[in-house]
Design a protein around this motif. Structure first.
Motif, short mmCIF file in Angstrom:
data_model
loop_
_atom_site.label_atom_id
_atom_site.label_comp_id
_atom_site.label_asym_id
_atom_site.label_seq_id
_atom_site.Cartn_x
_atom_site.Cartn_y
_atom_site.Cartn_z
N GLN A 51 0.83 -1.21 0.00
CA GLN A 51 0.00 0.00 0.00
C GLN A 51 0.86 1.26 0.00
OE1 GLN A 51 -3.67 -0.03 -0.02
NE2 GLN A 51 -3.09 1.97 -0.82
N LYS A 52 1.98 1.23 0.73
CA LYS A 52 2.88 2.39 0.74
C LYS A 52 3.43 2.66 -0.65
CE LYS A 52 7.19 4.20 2.67
NZ LYS A 52 7.73 4.54 1.34
N ALA A 53 3.89 1.62 -1.34
CA ALA A 53 4.40 1.78 -2.70
C ALA A 53 3.31 2.27 -3.64
CB ALA A 53 5.00 0.48 -3.20
N LEU A 54 2.12 1.72 -3.49
CA LEU A 54 1.00 2.13 -4.32
C LEU A 54 0.65 3.59 -4.07
CD1 LEU A 54 -2.04 0.04 -5.25
CD2 LEU A 54 -2.36 2.38 -4.51
N ASN A 55 0.62 4.00 -2.82
CA ASN A 55 0.34 5.40 -2.49
C ASN A 55 1.40 6.34 -3.05
OD1 ASN A 55 -1.91 4.55 -1.06
ND2 ASN A 55 -0.96 4.77 0.94
N ASP A 56 2.68 5.95 -2.92
CA ASP A 56 3.77 6.76 -3.46
C ASP A 56 3.64 6.88 -4.97
OD1 ASP A 56 4.75 6.93 -0.87
OD2 ASP A 56 6.42 5.54 -1.20
N ALA A 57 3.37 5.78 -5.64
CA ALA A 57 3.24 5.78 -7.10
C ALA A 57 2.07 6.65 -7.54
CB ALA A 57 3.06 4.35 -7.62
N GLU A 58 0.93 6.49 -6.88
CA GLU A 58 -0.24 7.27 -7.28
C GLU A 58 -0.05 8.76 -7.00
OE1 GLU A 58 -4.06 5.70 -6.22
OE2 GLU A 58 -3.79 4.01 -7.59
N ALA A 59 0.68 9.11 -5.95
CA ALA A 59 0.97 10.51 -5.68
C ALA A 59 1.78 11.10 -6.84
CB ALA A 59 1.71 10.67 -4.36
N GLU A 60 2.78 10.36 -7.29
CA GLU A 60 3.59 10.83 -8.42
C GLU A 60 2.76 10.93 -9.69
OE1 GLU A 60 7.81 9.90 -10.69
OE2 GLU A 60 7.25 8.67 -8.96
N VAL A 61 2.01 9.89 -9.99
CA VAL A 61 1.19 9.85 -11.21
C VAL A 61 0.13 10.95 -11.17
CG1 VAL A 61 -0.52 8.47 -12.45
CG2 VAL A 61 1.65 7.43 -11.72
N ASN A 62 -0.51 11.14 -10.04
CA ASN A 62 -1.55 12.17 -9.95
C ASN A 62 -1.00 13.57 -10.21
OD1 ASN A 62 -3.88 10.64 -9.59
ND2 ASN A 62 -3.47 10.37 -7.42
N GLY A 63 0.26 13.80 -9.86
CA GLY A 63 0.89 15.08 -10.19
C GLY A 63 0.93 15.30 -11.70
N TYR A 64 1.30 14.28 -12.44
CA TYR A 64 1.31 14.38 -13.90
C TYR A 64 -0.10 14.54 -14.45
CZ TYR A 64 6.23 13.02 -13.94
OH TYR A 64 7.59 12.99 -13.76
N LEU A 65 -1.06 13.81 -13.89
CA LEU A 65 -2.44 13.92 -14.37
C LEU A 65 -3.00 15.32 -14.14
CD1 LEU A 65 -3.88 10.48 -13.19
CD2 LEU A 65 -3.29 11.18 -15.53
N ARG A 66 -2.71 15.90 -12.97
CA ARG A 66 -3.16 17.28 -12.70
C ARG A 66 -2.48 18.25 -13.66
NH1 ARG A 66 -2.98 15.19 -7.58
NH2 ARG A 66 -0.89 16.01 -7.18
N ALA A 67 -1.19 18.06 -13.92
CA ALA A 67 -0.48 18.94 -14.85
C ALA A 67 -1.04 18.83 -16.26
CB ALA A 67 1.01 18.60 -14.84
N ALA A 68 -1.61 17.67 -16.60
CA ALA A 68 -2.22 17.47 -17.92
C ALA A 68 -3.64 18.01 -17.97
CB ALA A 68 -2.21 15.98 -18.26
N GLY A 69 -4.18 18.42 -16.83
CA GLY A 69 -5.52 19.01 -16.80
C GLY A 69 -6.62 18.09 -16.31
N PHE A 70 -6.29 16.88 -15.91
CA PHE A 70 -7.31 15.95 -15.42
C PHE A 70 -7.58 16.23 -13.94
CE2 PHE A 70 -5.39 13.71 -18.99
CZ PHE A 70 -6.52 13.39 -19.72
N ARG A 71 -8.85 16.35 -13.59
CA ARG A 71 -9.22 16.67 -12.21
C ARG A 71 -10.15 15.63 -11.58
NH1 ARG A 71 -5.50 19.56 -12.92
NH2 ARG A 71 -5.49 21.79 -13.14
#
Length: 147
Positions: A42-62
């Motif tokens: 779960q820690k690795a998954l949370n870390d990965a999703e935090a990183e990925v969500n940063g890219y998604l927000r930068a791409a305009g996905f909310r």
């Protein structure tokens, strides 16, 4: 299987399907129980999703995706796998992570490669592409770094 791990983009089942239960046991089990340790995963998954969500927000996905596009599942799994390796990252895992990050950077410039508009969920007329790198080095020995 104990408590299944899940996030908003990928689940434990996605990781097992892509990389196998044995690899996840080897990466999470620090007490020789021979099972996937949910807290570590779960820690690795949370870390990965935090990183990925940063890219998604930068791409305009909310908004959350329902369902999550397959390309996003693939790339998020590669990022999560990279976070699971704490004591040396094999070349294939590093290359898949690097490829995922390059794809996310492309996504920022062209959100339509995910198959949705950045401001909503309207289908895009153009199709996007996705590079797939095999899990094991021996499977791509003839590729010669062309991906």
């Amino acid at each position: 299987m104990m408590n299944a791990v899940s996030g908003s983009l990928i689940t434990q089942a996605d990781l097992v399907q892509r990389f196998g239960e044995r690899e996840l046991v080897n990466l999470t089990d620090r007490t020789a129980k021979r099972e996937i340790v949910p807290d570590v995963l779960q820690k690795a998954l949370n870390d990965a999703e935090a990183e990925v969500n940063g890219y998604l927000r930068a791409a305009g996905f909310r908004q959350p995706f329902a369902p999550v596009p397959y390309a996003l599942v693939v790339k998020t799994c590669d990022v999560c796998r990279w976070y699971l390796y704490e004591n040396g990252i094999p070349d294939v895992v590093q290359k898949r992570y690097d490829n995922a990050i390059a794809w996310f950077k492309l996504l920022i410039k062209n959100p339509s490669i995910l198959g949705f508009d950045a401001d909503g969920v309207e289908e895009v007329k153009a199709s996007g592409g996705m590079a797939v790198i095999p899990n094991e080095l021996k499977d791509w020995k003839d590729v010669n770094n062309h991906f």
